[in-house]
Scaffold this active site. Structure first.
Site, mmCIF file in Angstrom:
data_model
loop_
_atom_site.group_PDB
_atom_site.id
_atom_site.type_symbol
_atom_site.label_atom_id
_atom_site.label_comp_id
_atom_site.label_asym_id
_atom_site.label_seq_id
_atom_site.Cartn_x
_atom_site.Cartn_y
_atom_site.Cartn_z
ATOM 1 N N HIS A 1 -9.477 0.608 5.142
ATOM 2 C CA HIS A 1 -8.190 0.793 5.819
ATOM 3 C C HIS A 1 -8.402 1.663 7.052
ATOM 4 C CE1 HIS A 1 -4.139 2.150 6.675
ATOM 5 N NE2 HIS A 1 -3.724 1.073 6.036
ATOM 6 N N SER B 1 3.581 -2.423 10.340
ATOM 7 C CA SER B 1 5.039 -2.462 10.500
ATOM 8 C C SER B 1 5.666 -3.796 10.089
ATOM 9 C CB SER B 1 5.437 -2.089 11.932
ATOM 10 O OG SER B 1 4.997 -0.772 12.231
ATOM 11 N N GLU C 1 -5.140 -5.484 10.688
ATOM 12 C CA GLU C 1 -4.129 -4.458 10.935
ATOM 13 C C GLU C 1 -4.440 -3.751 12.253
ATOM 14 O OE1 GLU C 1 -2.190 -3.065 6.990
ATOM 15 O OE2 GLU C 1 -4.015 -1.920 7.282
ATOM 16 N N LYS D 1 0.106 4.295 -0.188
ATOM 17 C CA LYS D 1 -0.523 5.453 0.478
ATOM 18 C C LYS D 1 -0.317 6.736 -0.338
ATOM 19 C CE LYS D 1 -0.237 3.080 4.858
ATOM 20 N NZ LYS D 1 -0.127 3.147 6.303
ATOM 21 N N ASN E 1 0.869 -1.184 0.000
ATOM 22 C CA ASN E 1 0.000 0.000 0.000
ATOM 23 C C ASN E 1 0.904 1.232 0.000
ATOM 24 O OD1 ASN E 1 -1.779 2.056 0.619
ATOM 25 N ND2 ASN E 1 -2.350 1.260 2.639
ATOM 26 N N GLU F 1 -6.885 4.081 8.171
ATOM 27 C CA GLU F 1 -6.768 5.536 7.927
ATOM 28 C C GLU F 1 -8.063 6.077 7.321
ATOM 29 O OE1 GLU F 1 -3.065 5.236 5.829
ATOM 30 O OE2 GLU F 1 -2.118 4.667 7.717
ATOM 31 N N GLY G 1 2.528 1.953 10.907
ATOM 32 C CA GLY G 1 3.450 3.078 10.747
ATOM 33 C C GLY G 1 4.153 3.480 12.034
HETATM 34 P P1 PGA Z 1 2.898 0.062 7.755
HETATM 35 O O1 PGA Z 1 1.435 0.247 7.145
HETATM 36 O O2 PGA Z 1 3.490 -1.169 7.125
HETATM 37 O O3 PGA Z 1 3.642 1.319 7.390
HETATM 38 O O4 PGA Z 1 2.737 -0.086 9.232
HETATM 39 C C1 PGA Z 1 0.589 -0.847 6.915
HETATM 40 C C2 PGA Z 1 -0.719 -0.374 6.350
HETATM 41 O O5 PGA Z 1 -1.194 0.703 6.741
HETATM 42 O O6 PGA Z 1 -1.326 -1.043 5.508
#
Ligand code: PGA
Length: 250
Positions: free
Chosen positions: A94, A212, A166, A11, A9, A96, A172
């Site tokens: 997601h 992560s 997740e 983003k 992803n 976010e 992140g």
């Molecule tokens: P990350 O994000 O690997 O940077 O933690 C994962 C995601 O949001 O899908």
């Protein structure tokens, strides 16, 4: 041998030319990778990246989509537009989108149904916040997100759906759930799926872990019996970091 599904992803990162450069490197690095690999660039780069991955094993995904086919929906992208340029998969719900843009389970469900109706393969994301986990609400939160997100999804199309677990506190942040913790939640997700559908359906569904994920922890996570792949954010932005995750078995 079981195939894992590794999705990147990207983003809100990368211009069109940066996206094309990364996609080209991934095609050459992962051309013979034995796993299913998907990349989800920003909307603006999808068409250009579609040209790069055409005819390769890399699947093109979008990070989101609108809940309607067409009409007066300023700023939204329709599944028809995604299909038109060669997108095959779409990340929905997601954290976010849920937490920064207030997407509800009902809205996400509408998108899941629409994606499936349009032959796009959804990755439905679920996961709890730290507060919810510490308050003992993990199972009720994840259970509700699954039940609501999959409402009306027929058992016959379930093989087109991927679930991504997740934990919000691991996205992140550099904090990963331990493989044991993640596997326990994945097992719980299978229990919910078995209740909604059947034991067999629950067993055969692909459940990715996200939060992560990096080359250093990918193999350990995916060695767990209920973890079938990864949804990768930060580490998906460079071939040097995404390549080894997708090739964690070699
Ligand atoms: P990350 O994000 O690997 O940077 O933690 C994962 C995601 O949001 O899908």
């Amino acid at each position: 041998m079981r195939k894992y599904y590794i999705a990147g992803n990207w983003k809100m990162h990368k211009t069109v030319s940066e996206s094309v450069t990364l996609a080209k490197s991934l095609v050459s690095e992962l051309g013979s990778c034995g796993e299913r690999v998907m990349i989800a660039p920003a909307f603006t780069a999808l068409a250009a990246v579609a040209e790069v991955v055409k005819g390769t094993s890399i699947i093109l995904g979008a990070q989101n989509m609108g809940p309607d086919l067409q009409g007066a929906h300023t700023g939204e992208i329709s599944p028809l537009m995604l299909k038109d340029i060669g997108v095959k998969a779409v990340i929905l719900g997601h954290s976010e989108r849920r937490h920064s843009y207030g997407e509800s389970d009902a809205l996400i469900n509408k998108k899941v149904l629409l994606a499936l109706a349009q032959a796009l393969e959804p990755i439905l994301c679920v996961g709890e916040t730290l507060e919810e986990r510490e308050g003992g609400k993990l199972e009720s939160v994840v259970g509700t997100q699954l039940r609501e997100g999959l409402k009306g999804v027929a058992a016959t199309v379930l093989d087109k759906v991927t679930i991504a677990y997740e934990p919000v506190w691991a996205i992140g942040t550099g904090k990963t759930a331990t493989p044991e913790d993640a596997d326990a939640v994945h097992a719980y997700i299978r229990t919910v799926l078995a209740g909604l559908y059947s034991e067999a359906a629950a067993k055969s569904m692909c459940i990715q872990y996200g939060g992560s994920v990096k080359a250093e922890n990918a193999a350990e996570l995916m060695a767990k019996p209920n973890i079938d792949g990864a949804l990768v954010g930060g580490a998906a932005l460079k071939v040097e970091t995404f390549g080894p995750i997708a090739q964690f078995r070699s």
